[in-house]
Design a protein around this motif. Structure first.
Motif, PDB file in Angstrom:
ATOM      1  N   GLN A 130      19.571  11.006  -1.870  1.00  0.00           N
ATOM      2  CA  GLN A 130      19.466  11.758  -3.119  1.00  0.00           C
ATOM      3  C   GLN A 130      19.279  13.259  -2.905  1.00  0.00           C
ATOM      4  O   GLN A 130      19.508  14.054  -3.823  1.00  0.00           O
ATOM      5  N   ARG A 131      18.813  13.690  -1.710  1.00  0.00           N
ATOM      6  CA  ARG A 131      18.484  15.105  -1.513  1.00  0.00           C
ATOM      7  C   ARG A 131      18.293  15.407  -0.033  1.00  0.00           C
ATOM      8  O   ARG A 131      18.099  14.515   0.791  1.00  0.00           O
ATOM      9  N   PHE A 132      18.319  16.678   0.261  1.00  0.00           N
ATOM     10  CA  PHE A 132      17.982  17.203   1.582  1.00  0.00           C
ATOM     11  C   PHE A 132      17.235  18.521   1.369  1.00  0.00           C
ATOM     12  O   PHE A 132      17.584  19.281   0.471  1.00  0.00           O
ATOM     13  N   PRO A 133      16.187  18.825   2.134  1.00  0.00           N
ATOM     14  CA  PRO A 133      15.648  18.055   3.254  1.00  0.00           C
ATOM     15  C   PRO A 133      14.892  16.818   2.784  1.00  0.00           C
ATOM     16  O   PRO A 133      14.686  16.626   1.585  1.00  0.00           O
ATOM     17  N   TRP A 134      14.430  16.042   3.767  1.00  0.00           N
ATOM     18  CA  TRP A 134      13.840  14.735   3.472  1.00  0.00           C
ATOM     19  C   TRP A 134      12.317  14.771   3.566  1.00  0.00           C
ATOM     20  O   TRP A 134      11.697  13.810   4.002  1.00  0.00           O
ATOM     21  N   SER A 135      11.725  15.868   3.150  1.00  0.00           N
ATOM     22  CA  SER A 135      10.283  16.019   3.336  1.00  0.00           C
ATOM     23  C   SER A 135       9.461  15.373   2.233  1.00  0.00           C
ATOM     24  O   SER A 135       8.310  14.995   2.461  1.00  0.00           O
ATOM     25  N   ASN A 136      10.007  15.260   1.020  1.00  0.00           N
ATOM     26  CA  ASN A 136       9.240  14.684  -0.077  1.00  0.00           C
ATOM     27  C   ASN A 136       9.297  13.158  -0.053  1.00  0.00           C
ATOM     28  O   ASN A 136       9.978  12.555   0.764  1.00  0.00           O
ATOM     29  N   GLY A 137       8.589  12.532  -0.999  1.00  0.00           N
ATOM     30  CA  GLY A 137       8.378  11.094  -0.925  1.00  0.00           C
ATOM     31  C   GLY A 137       9.450  10.267  -1.600  1.00  0.00           C
ATOM     32  O   GLY A 137      10.184  10.723  -2.477  1.00  0.00           O
ATOM     33  N   TRP A 138       9.504   9.006  -1.187  1.00  0.00           N
ATOM     34  CA  TRP A 138      10.367   7.997  -1.795  1.00  0.00           C
ATOM     35  C   TRP A 138       9.701   6.647  -1.581  1.00  0.00           C
ATOM     36  O   TRP A 138       9.504   6.229  -0.443  1.00  0.00           O
ATOM     37  N   VAL A 139       9.349   5.974  -2.665  1.00  0.00           N
ATOM     38  CA  VAL A 139       8.835   4.613  -2.569  1.00  0.00           C
ATOM     39  C   VAL A 139      10.015   3.674  -2.762  1.00  0.00           C
ATOM     40  O   VAL A 139      10.509   3.500  -3.888  1.00  0.00           O
ATOM     41  N   THR A 140      10.493   3.100  -1.677  1.00  0.00           N
ATOM     42  CA  THR A 140      11.627   2.186  -1.771  1.00  0.00           C
ATOM     43  C   THR A 140      11.160   0.849  -2.349  1.00  0.00           C
ATOM     44  O   THR A 140       9.968   0.523  -2.356  1.00  0.00           O
ATOM     45  N   GLN A 141      12.107   0.058  -2.808  1.00  0.00           N
ATOM     46  CA  GLN A 141      11.776  -1.270  -3.326  1.00  0.00           C
ATOM     47  C   GLN A 141      11.110  -2.115  -2.247  1.00  0.00           C
ATOM     48  O   GLN A 141      10.155  -2.859  -2.525  1.00  0.00           O
ATOM     49  N   GLU A 142      11.598  -2.005  -1.015  1.00  0.00           N
ATOM     50  CA  GLU A 142      11.017  -2.770   0.084  1.00  0.00           C
ATOM     51  C   GLU A 142       9.572  -2.357   0.349  1.00  0.00           C
ATOM     52  O   GLU A 142       8.687  -3.195   0.525  1.00  0.00           O
ATOM     53  N   ALA A 143       9.325  -1.048   0.361  1.00  0.00           N
ATOM     54  CA  ALA A 143       7.969  -0.567   0.629  1.00  0.00           C
ATOM     55  C   ALA A 143       7.006  -1.025  -0.457  1.00  0.00           C
ATOM     56  O   ALA A 143       5.883  -1.469  -0.165  1.00  0.00           O
ATOM     57  N   LEU A 144       7.420  -0.917  -1.718  1.00  0.00           N
ATOM     58  CA  LEU A 144       6.555  -1.348  -2.800  1.00  0.00           C
ATOM     59  C   LEU A 144       6.314  -2.854  -2.745  1.00  0.00           C
ATOM     60  O   LEU A 144       5.181  -3.316  -2.959  1.00  0.00           O
ATOM     61  N   ALA A 145       7.334  -3.616  -2.417  1.00  0.00           N
ATOM     62  CA  ALA A 145       7.179  -5.072  -2.319  1.00  0.00           C
ATOM     63  C   ALA A 145       6.180  -5.449  -1.230  1.00  0.00           C
ATOM     64  O   ALA A 145       5.367  -6.371  -1.407  1.00  0.00           O
ATOM     65  N   GLN A 146       6.218  -4.750  -0.100  1.00  0.00           N
ATOM     66  CA  GLN A 146       5.271  -5.032   0.971  1.00  0.00           C
ATOM     67  C   GLN A 146       3.837  -4.744   0.535  1.00  0.00           C
ATOM     68  O   GLN A 146       2.910  -5.509   0.843  1.00  0.00           O
ATOM     69  N   THR A 147       3.656  -3.635  -0.176  1.00  0.00           N
ATOM     70  CA  THR A 147       2.317  -3.294  -0.661  1.00  0.00           C
ATOM     71  C   THR A 147       1.827  -4.315  -1.678  1.00  0.00           C
ATOM     72  O   THR A 147       0.669  -4.753  -1.622  1.00  0.00           O
ATOM     73  N   LEU A 148       2.682  -4.705  -2.603  1.00  0.00           N
ATOM     74  CA  LEU A 148       2.281  -5.679  -3.610  1.00  0.00           C
ATOM     75  C   LEU A 148       1.963  -7.032  -2.982  1.00  0.00           C
ATOM     76  O   LEU A 148       1.021  -7.725  -3.409  1.00  0.00           O
ATOM     77  N   ALA A 149       2.723  -7.421  -1.951  1.00  0.00           N
ATOM     78  CA  ALA A 149       2.437  -8.677  -1.260  1.00  0.00           C
ATOM     79  C   ALA A 149       1.062  -8.629  -0.598  1.00  0.00           C
ATOM     80  O   ALA A 149       0.312  -9.613  -0.629  1.00  0.00           O
ATOM     81  N   ALA A 150       0.715  -7.470  -0.016  1.00  0.00           N
ATOM     82  CA  ALA A 150      -0.602  -7.317   0.616  1.00  0.00           C
ATOM     83  C   ALA A 150      -1.707  -7.381  -0.436  1.00  0.00           C
ATOM     84  O   ALA A 150      -2.778  -7.962  -0.200  1.00  0.00           O
ATOM     85  N   ILE A 151      -1.461  -6.793  -1.604  1.00  0.00           N
ATOM     86  CA  ILE A 151      -2.445  -6.861  -2.691  1.00  0.00           C
ATOM     87  C   ILE A 151      -2.628  -8.302  -3.156  1.00  0.00           C
ATOM     88  O   ILE A 151      -3.757  -8.771  -3.365  1.00  0.00           O
ATOM     89  N   ASP A 152      -1.527  -9.023  -3.292  1.00  0.00           N
ATOM     90  CA  ASP A 152      -1.587 -10.386  -3.824  1.00  0.00           C
ATOM     91  C   ASP A 152      -2.275 -11.348  -2.859  1.00  0.00           C
ATOM     92  O   ASP A 152      -2.716 -12.435  -3.282  1.00  0.00           O
ATOM     93  N   GLU A 153      -2.361 -10.989  -1.592  1.00  0.00           N
ATOM     94  CA  GLU A 153      -3.068 -11.828  -0.612  1.00  0.00           C
ATOM     95  C   GLU A 153      -4.584 -11.743  -0.758  1.00  0.00           C
ATOM     96  O   GLU A 153      -5.312 -12.592  -0.244  1.00  0.00           O
ATOM     97  N   LEU A 154      -5.066 -10.707  -1.424  1.00  0.00           N
ATOM     98  CA  LEU A 154      -6.500 -10.445  -1.464  1.00  0.00           C
ATOM     99  C   LEU A 154      -7.219 -11.405  -2.400  1.00  0.00           C
ATOM    100  O   LEU A 154      -6.661 -11.843  -3.413  1.00  0.00           O
ATOM    101  N   PRO A 155      -8.480 -11.721  -2.086  1.00  0.00           N
ATOM    102  CA  PRO A 155      -9.268 -12.557  -3.011  1.00  0.00           C
ATOM    103  C   PRO A 155      -9.399 -11.884  -4.377  1.00  0.00           C
ATOM    104  O   PRO A 155      -9.477 -10.664  -4.473  1.00  0.00           O
TER     105      PRO A 155
END
Length: 295
Positions: A130-155
């Motif tokens: 989407q842009r250059f340079p690549w210094s700013n952030g991007w939350v990809t679908q994969e990254a968000l899914a990994q975080t949500l999976a880690a949250i869902d594992e918690l008591p």
């Protein structure tokens, strides 16, 4: 994803939130002070939200890893945009985290503390179409899914903090400039999961903001820098105390500037010193007269 846990503890939890140390352009006085504070005060955990190095060079990583491994407390480390190789394109695209090997068990590691988890969220990418340079952030679908999976594992009932490098603000308020791609959806999703707050860096000025989302408010807490590449505040780190459902943030610094005078009220585009009247500046206004060196 699992980091080592602190010993059982029934009172408030105290975290040190460090960011943007930038070995290669580190402030030696500031990092010595931060390490001394950690050794003396023994916080329950340390969260480092990226940019360990200035240019991801091998000597910078060696210095960063030696410094971090000497900390005798649980540590989680996020990857910043400065931590992906700039000059070795093969490593950037095919082995971007190779130079983290000495601390790989801490990188993007979930820390499980008494009734509190610090969960990583990757916002740094090897490239952005989407842009250059690549210094700013991007939350990809994969990254968000990994975080949500880690949250869902918690008591059920576990308090949650998210650790990432980039603030999740998607658009700059005054002109709509794109900052973190997919940040708006991510904030809403995290708020819907009951996340207490999001810890980030990248800006080099601390902040403590609450963002409204359709799923409810979300606390956004940014740490300053421990490098010589300051923006409008002296080098600092955050002390964060979690007491029940309350979060108290102190921007600790060697200059003894009050926390509110350290914090900015808006997320800027980057860590460069403010040079136009529209750019957010902290009340202390410690803006360097010239842009700090980048080697």
């Amino acid at each position: 994803m699992h980091g080592k846990s602190a010993s059982m503890h029934s009172g408030p939890l105290r975290l040190f939130h460090l960011s943007d140390i930038h070995f290669g352009l580190e402030d030696t006085r500031a990092i010595a002070w931060a390490k001394e504070c950690i050794e003396r005060e023994k916080p329950h955990a340390v969260a480092i939200t990226g940019d360990l190095t200035m240019r991801a060079r091998h000597p910078e990583f060696r210095a960063a890893c030696e410094w971090i491994t000497a900390l005798d407390v649980p540590v989680t480390v996020e990857v910043g945009n400065h931590d992906i190789p700039y000059f070795n394109l093969y490593e950037r695209f095919f082995a971007p985290y190779k130079r983290f090997k000495a601390i790989e068990r801490m990188v993007e590691s979930r820390l499980d503390l008494p009734n509190l988890a610090i969960v990583p969220l990757r916002t740094t990418t090897r490239a952005q179409w989407q842009r250059f340079p690549w210094s700013n952030g991007w939350v990809t679908q994969e990254a968000l899914a990994q975080t949500l999976a880690a949250i869902d594992e918690l008591p059920k009932g576990t308090r949650i903090l998210i650790a990432c490098h980039h603030p999740l603000t998607e658009r700059r308020e005054r002109d709509g400039k794109l900052l973190t791609i997919n940040g708006t959806r991510t904030m809403e999703t995290l708020a819907s999961r009951g996340v207490m707050g999001v810890l980030s860096g990248h800006i080099h000025d601390p902040f403590d903001l609450t963002k409204a989302t359709p799923a409810g408010p979300l606390r956004m807490i940014g740490a300053g820098t421990l490098s010589m590449r300051i923006r409008s505040t002296p080098p600092s780190f955050n002390e964060i105390v979690i007491d029940g459902d309350e979060i108290r943030v102190t921007a600790r610094n060697l200059e003894q500037v009050a926390t509110r005078d350290m914090q900015i009220d808006e997320v800027p585009e980057n860590a460069l010193p403010p040079r136009t009247p529209q750019e957010p500046v902290s009340p202390v206004g410690a803006v360097p007269p010239v842009d700090p060196p980048v080697h």
